[in-house]
Write a protein that holds these residues in place. Sequence first.
Motif, mmCIF file in Angstrom:
data_model
loop_
_atom_site.group_PDB
_atom_site.id
_atom_site.type_symbol
_atom_site.label_atom_id
_atom_site.label_comp_id
_atom_site.label_asym_id
_atom_site.label_seq_id
_atom_site.Cartn_x
_atom_site.Cartn_y
_atom_site.Cartn_z
ATOM 1 N N TRP A 181 0.852 -1.199 0.000
ATOM 2 C CA TRP A 181 0.000 0.000 0.000
ATOM 3 C C TRP A 181 0.884 1.243 0.000
ATOM 4 O O TRP A 181 0.658 2.182 -0.767
ATOM 5 C CB TRP A 181 -0.920 -0.006 1.222
ATOM 6 C CG TRP A 181 -1.546 1.327 1.475
ATOM 7 C CD1 TRP A 181 -2.642 1.851 0.865
ATOM 8 C CD2 TRP A 181 -1.077 2.323 2.389
ATOM 9 N NE1 TRP A 181 -2.888 3.116 1.346
ATOM 10 C CE2 TRP A 181 -1.943 3.431 2.285
ATOM 11 C CE3 TRP A 181 -0.015 2.393 3.287
ATOM 12 C CZ2 TRP A 181 -1.777 4.575 3.047
ATOM 13 C CZ3 TRP A 181 0.141 3.533 4.041
ATOM 14 C CH2 TRP A 181 -0.736 4.615 3.906
ATOM 15 N N ALA A 182 1.918 1.271 0.854
ATOM 16 C CA ALA A 182 2.788 2.443 0.955
ATOM 17 C C ALA A 182 3.551 2.676 -0.344
ATOM 18 O O ALA A 182 3.638 3.814 -0.824
ATOM 19 C CB ALA A 182 3.768 2.260 2.115
ATOM 20 N N VAL A 183 4.085 1.609 -0.934
ATOM 21 C CA VAL A 183 4.844 1.759 -2.177
ATOM 22 C C VAL A 183 3.926 2.226 -3.308
ATOM 23 O O VAL A 183 4.280 3.132 -4.072
ATOM 24 C CB VAL A 183 5.545 0.432 -2.543
ATOM 25 C CG1 VAL A 183 6.134 0.489 -3.939
ATOM 26 C CG2 VAL A 183 6.626 0.121 -1.526
ATOM 27 N N THR A 184 2.751 1.626 -3.407
ATOM 28 C CA THR A 184 1.806 2.026 -4.454
ATOM 29 C C THR A 184 1.387 3.479 -4.281
ATOM 30 O O THR A 184 1.314 4.243 -5.244
ATOM 31 C CB THR A 184 0.564 1.108 -4.419
ATOM 32 O OG1 THR A 184 0.998 -0.247 -4.558
ATOM 33 C CG2 THR A 184 -0.407 1.450 -5.517
ATOM 34 N N ARG A 185 1.143 3.877 -3.047
ATOM 35 C CA ARG A 185 0.748 5.262 -2.786
ATOM 36 C C ARG A 185 1.880 6.228 -3.132
ATOM 37 O O ARG A 185 1.646 7.299 -3.687
ATOM 38 C CB ARG A 185 0.327 5.408 -1.331
ATOM 39 C CG ARG A 185 -0.259 6.738 -1.019
ATOM 40 C CD ARG A 185 -1.164 6.669 0.168
ATOM 41 N NE ARG A 185 -1.344 7.982 0.745
ATOM 42 C CZ ARG A 185 -2.154 8.913 0.261
ATOM 43 N NH1 ARG A 185 -2.859 8.651 -0.815
ATOM 44 N NH2 ARG A 185 -2.250 10.080 0.831
ATOM 45 N N LEU A 186 3.125 5.845 -2.825
ATOM 46 C CA LEU A 186 4.265 6.699 -3.188
ATOM 47 C C LEU A 186 4.370 6.876 -4.698
ATOM 48 O O LEU A 186 4.718 7.951 -5.179
ATOM 49 C CB LEU A 186 5.570 6.103 -2.658
ATOM 50 C CG LEU A 186 5.903 6.379 -1.203
ATOM 51 C CD1 LEU A 186 7.111 5.556 -0.785
ATOM 52 C CD2 LEU A 186 6.174 7.849 -0.981
ATOM 53 N N LEU A 187 4.093 5.811 -5.431
ATOM 54 C CA LEU A 187 4.226 5.884 -6.886
ATOM 55 C C LEU A 187 3.071 6.606 -7.561
ATOM 56 O O LEU A 187 3.266 7.287 -8.573
ATOM 57 C CB LEU A 187 4.337 4.472 -7.467
ATOM 58 C CG LEU A 187 5.610 3.711 -7.113
ATOM 59 C CD1 LEU A 187 5.523 2.282 -7.628
ATOM 60 C CD2 LEU A 187 6.823 4.416 -7.678
ATOM 61 N N LEU A 223 4.906 9.357 5.955
ATOM 62 C CA LEU A 223 4.412 8.085 6.491
ATOM 63 C C LEU A 223 4.623 6.956 5.479
ATOM 64 O O LEU A 223 5.181 5.906 5.805
ATOM 65 C CB LEU A 223 2.925 8.184 6.858
ATOM 66 C CG LEU A 223 2.283 6.870 7.303
ATOM 67 C CD1 LEU A 223 2.911 6.396 8.598
ATOM 68 C CD2 LEU A 223 0.790 7.041 7.446
ATOM 69 N N GLU A 224 4.219 7.185 4.252
ATOM 70 C CA GLU A 224 4.372 6.157 3.229
ATOM 71 C C GLU A 224 5.849 5.874 2.954
ATOM 72 O O GLU A 224 6.256 4.730 2.779
ATOM 73 C CB GLU A 224 3.668 6.575 1.937
ATOM 74 C CG GLU A 224 2.169 6.605 2.043
ATOM 75 C CD GLU A 224 1.619 7.916 2.574
ATOM 76 O OE1 GLU A 224 2.413 8.785 3.015
ATOM 77 O OE2 GLU A 224 0.395 8.087 2.557
ATOM 78 N N GLY A 225 6.657 6.911 2.928
ATOM 79 C CA GLY A 225 8.092 6.733 2.704
ATOM 80 C C GLY A 225 8.754 5.947 3.817
ATOM 81 O O GLY A 225 9.605 5.089 3.570
ATOM 82 N N THR A 226 8.361 6.213 5.052
ATOM 83 C CA THR A 226 8.915 5.498 6.198
ATOM 84 C C THR A 226 8.531 4.028 6.159
ATOM 85 O O THR A 226 9.368 3.151 6.387
ATOM 86 C CB THR A 226 8.427 6.140 7.512
ATOM 87 O OG1 THR A 226 8.819 7.518 7.516
ATOM 88 C CG2 THR A 226 8.996 5.438 8.708
ATOM 89 N N VAL A 227 7.273 3.746 5.864
ATOM 90 C CA VAL A 227 6.813 2.357 5.798
ATOM 91 C C VAL A 227 7.531 1.623 4.675
ATOM 92 O O VAL A 227 7.994 0.489 4.843
ATOM 93 C CB VAL A 227 5.276 2.290 5.614
ATOM 94 C CG1 VAL A 227 4.820 0.875 5.305
ATOM 95 C CG2 VAL A 227 4.574 2.803 6.859
#
Length: 94
Positions: free
Chosen positions: A34-40, A48-52
């Motif tokens: 979820w975090a990687v997809t949201r970052l992209l 938050l997404e970068g840390t995860v």
Amino acid sequence: MGAAGPAGRGSGEVMTGRAVRRWTLVGFGALWWWAVTRLLLAPDAGALEGTVAAGGWGLSVLPVHCIPKARADGALAAGRWRGAWTSGARRGRR
């Protein structure tokens, strides 16, 4: 026949430790994706997404390098480098 839960379990059975660990890992994997997809894809993704994403990547690399020194291929015994350096220094003084 009564209603069975996942994998044929009855509704009153408790999951084993192995199953709990497996589903915990699946949950953390889903969180990481979820975090990687949201970052992209999301323009408003942030810290938050970068840390995860970075934390999950770091954890995936960690077990490759963490093994006991006694079991590592090519591991040097304690003091082996010290002996090599001192013998080299003695040879240079001659």
